[in-house]
Design a protein around this motif. Structure first.
Motif, PDB file in Angstrom:
ATOM      1  N   UNK A  61       0.848  -1.188   0.000  1.00 53.79           N
ATOM      2  CA  UNK A  61       0.000   0.000   0.000  1.00 53.79           C
ATOM      3  C   UNK A  61       0.878   1.230   0.000  1.00 53.79           C
ATOM      4  N   UNK A  62       0.588   2.164  -0.890  1.00 54.45           N
ATOM      5  CA  UNK A  62       1.421   3.362  -0.975  1.00 54.45           C
ATOM      6  C   UNK A  62       0.676   4.426  -1.769  1.00 54.45           C
ATOM      7  N   UNK A  63       0.609   5.634  -1.212  1.00 51.66           N
ATOM      8  CA  UNK A  63       0.104   6.767  -1.982  1.00 51.66           C
ATOM      9  C   UNK A  63       1.286   7.344  -2.764  1.00 51.66           C
ATOM     10  N   UNK A  64       1.245   7.242  -4.069  1.00 52.51           N
ATOM     11  CA  UNK A  64       2.407   7.643  -4.881  1.00 52.51           C
ATOM     12  C   UNK A  64       2.732   9.128  -4.753  1.00 52.51           C
ATOM     13  N   UNK A  65       1.796   9.896  -4.237  1.00 54.63           N
ATOM     14  CA  UNK A  65       2.006  11.345  -4.117  1.00 54.63           C
ATOM     15  C   UNK A  65       2.708  11.730  -2.818  1.00 54.63           C
ATOM     16  N   UNK A  66       3.002  10.744  -1.967  1.00 57.07           N
ATOM     17  CA  UNK A  66       3.602  11.043  -0.651  1.00 57.07           C
ATOM     18  C   UNK A  66       5.023  10.480  -0.599  1.00 57.07           C
ATOM     19  N   UNK A 107      -7.071  20.604  -9.273  1.00 59.42           N
ATOM     20  CA  UNK A 107      -5.804  20.789  -9.998  1.00 59.42           C
ATOM     21  C   UNK A 107      -4.675  20.062  -9.262  1.00 59.42           C
ATOM     22  N   UNK A 108      -4.543  20.370  -7.962  1.00 62.46           N
ATOM     23  CA  UNK A 108      -3.430  19.825  -7.178  1.00 62.46           C
ATOM     24  C   UNK A 108      -3.492  18.300  -7.086  1.00 62.46           C
ATOM     25  N   UNK A 109      -4.696  17.769  -6.883  1.00 66.17           N
ATOM     26  CA  UNK A 109      -4.823  16.313  -6.686  1.00 66.17           C
ATOM     27  C   UNK A 109      -4.296  15.554  -7.903  1.00 66.17           C
ATOM     28  N   UNK A 110      -4.664  16.017  -9.091  1.00 63.14           N
ATOM     29  CA  UNK A 110      -4.269  15.297 -10.307  1.00 63.14           C
ATOM     30  C   UNK A 110      -2.770  15.472 -10.585  1.00 63.14           C
ATOM     31  N   UNK A 111      -2.264  16.677 -10.402  1.00 59.90           N
ATOM     32  CA  UNK A 111      -0.826  16.895 -10.605  1.00 59.90           C
ATOM     33  C   UNK A 111      -0.028  16.077  -9.583  1.00 59.90           C
ATOM     34  N   UNK A 112      -0.518  16.018  -8.353  1.00 59.06           N
ATOM     35  CA  UNK A 112       0.209  15.296  -7.294  1.00 59.06           C
ATOM     36  C   UNK A 112       0.340  13.808  -7.599  1.00 59.06           C
ATOM     37  N   UNK A 113      -0.740  13.185  -8.020  1.00 56.96           N
ATOM     38  CA  UNK A 113      -0.689  11.734  -8.275  1.00 56.96           C
ATOM     39  C   UNK A 113       0.036  11.459  -9.596  1.00 56.96           C
ATOM     40  N   UNK A 114      -0.396  12.107 -10.664  1.00 56.07           N
ATOM     41  CA  UNK A 114       0.093  11.725 -12.003  1.00 56.07           C
ATOM     42  C   UNK A 114       1.526  12.198 -12.252  1.00 56.07           C
TER      43      UNK A 114
END
Ligand SMILES: NC(=O)c1ccc[n+]([C@@H]2O[C@H](COP(=O)([O-])OP(=O)(O)OC[C@H]3O[C@@H](n4cnc5c(N)ncnc54)[C@H](O)[C@@H]3O)[C@@H](O)[C@H]2O)c1
Length: 254
Positions: A61-66, A107-114
Motif C-alpha cells: 500500500x502506498x500513496x504515490x504522491x507522498x 488541480x493539485x490532486x491530479x498533478x500530485x498523483x500523475x
C-alpha cells in the motif's frame, strides 16, 4: 517468452485496469512483481493473477504522491527481492472540469498523483538501479516506463489538470532519460489513446462515438495493448530505446 527472467519490477496502480494487466504480462515474461496501490488489499486480485502466471509477488500500500510512502515502498521491495530493475509509473487519476470552474484542489490532486508521483518513484528507484551490476561488473541499470496519454500531446477540453500532468510526464520522461542514460537506466513513456477501462467506462456514448470516429483501427484499445508495449520497452529487445514517447492509440494521431 521469458525475457524478463530474474528481473524485479514495481508497478503502481496495479490493483485494477491497465496496471493489473501490466503486472500480469511482466510476470508471464518471468519478472517478480511488486504490485502497489493505495491499499495493499486492493491488489488481492492482481496477486492471484501474478501467482497464477508462476511468478513471485509482493503487494504494498502506498500513496504515490507522498514522498515518505514512496521511499518506504522501494525499501520494502528491496528487502523482499534484493533489487529493482523495472519501474512502471502507472497510477493515475482524473478530476475533469472546465478550467474556468476547476478548483485548486482538483488541480493539485491530479498533478500530485500523475506527475509528482511519477517523479517521486523515479527519484526513489534511481540509486538502487545504479547499483545493479551485470555478471561482468558492468552497469546493468534499469528501465522506467511512465504512463502518459494521447491528451498529454494533443490537449483536451475539460482536462486542464490531467493534460498538464501528462504533458509534464512526457517532459519528465525525456529529462530522466538524459540524466540517467550514462548509468544504463532507460526511461520511456507509453501514451495510450482511448483504452477500455473503469476510467473511460464513465464517459457518455456520445463522447465514446466521437473518439471512435478518430481511430483508424476502428476499435478502442485494451489494457493488454498497453501492457505488451510496456513489456517490450522494459525488455532487452528495447535496450537502445530511451527518452521516447510511444503512442498506442490505434492511429488516433499521426
Ligand atoms: N484508460 C485510458 O483510456 C487511459 C488513457 C490514457 C492514459 N491512461 C493512463 O493509464 C494509467 C492507468 O489507467 P487506468 O485506466 O487503468 O486507471 P484506473 O483508474 O482503472 O486505475 C488506476 C489505479 O491507480 C490507483 N491509484 C490512484 N491514485 C493512486 C495513488 N495516489 N497512489 C497509488 N495508487 C493510486 C487506483 O487505485 C487504481 O487501482 C493512468 O496513468 C492513466 O492516466 C489511461
Amino acid at each position: 517468452m521469458k525475457n524478463l527472467e530474474g528481473k524485479v519490477a514495481i508497478v503502481t496502480g496495479a490493483g485494477r485496469g491497465i496496471g493489473q494487466q501490466i503486472a500480469k504480462v511482466l510476470a508471464e515474461r518471468g519478472a517478480k512483481v511488486a504490485v502497489v496501490d493505495l491499499k495493499p488489499e486492493w491488489c488481492a486480485e492482481t496477486v492471484g493473477i501474478v501467482e497464477a502466471a508462476g511468478s513471485e509477488v509482493l503487494a504494498l500500500g502506498c500513496n504515490v504522491a507522498v514522498s515518505a510512502e514512496v521511499d518506504a515502498c522501494v525499501k520494502d521491495v528491496i528487502a523482499k527481492f534484493g533489487k529493482v530493475d523495472i519501474m512502471v509509473n502507472n497510477a493515475g487519476i482524473t478530476k475533469d472540469g472546465l478550467l474556468m470552474r476547476m478548483s485548486d484542489e482538483d488541480w493539485d490532486a491530479v498533478i500530485d498523483v500523475n506527475l509528482k508521483g511519477t517523479f517521486l518513484f523515479t527519484r526513489a528507484v534511481a540509486r538502487p538501479m545504479m547499483k545493479n551490476k551485470n555478471a561482468d561488473g558492468t552497469a546493468a541499470g534499469g528501465s522506467i516506463v511512465n504512463l502518459a496519454s494521447v491528451v498529454g500531446i494533443m490537449g483536451n477540453a475539460g482536462q486542464a489538470n490531467y493534460t498538464a500532468s501528462k504533458g509534464g510526464v512526457i517532459a519528465l520522461t525525456k529529462t530522466t532519460a538524459k540524466e540517467l542514460g550514462s548509468r544504463n537506466i532507460r526511461c520511456n513513456a507509453v501514451a495510450p489513446g482511448f483504452i477500455q477501462s473503469k476510467m473511460t467506462d464513465v464517459l457518455s456514448d456520445e463522447v465514446k462515438k466521437a473518439y471512435m470516429d478518430t481511430i483508424p483501427l476502428k476499435r478502442f484499445g485494451t489494457a493488454l495493448d498497453i501492457a505488451k508495449c510496456v513489456a517490450f520497452l522494459v525488455s532487452p529487445e528495447a535496450e537502445y530505446i530511451t527518452g521516447q514517447i510511444i503512442s498506442v492509440n490505434g492511429g488516433m494521431i499521426g
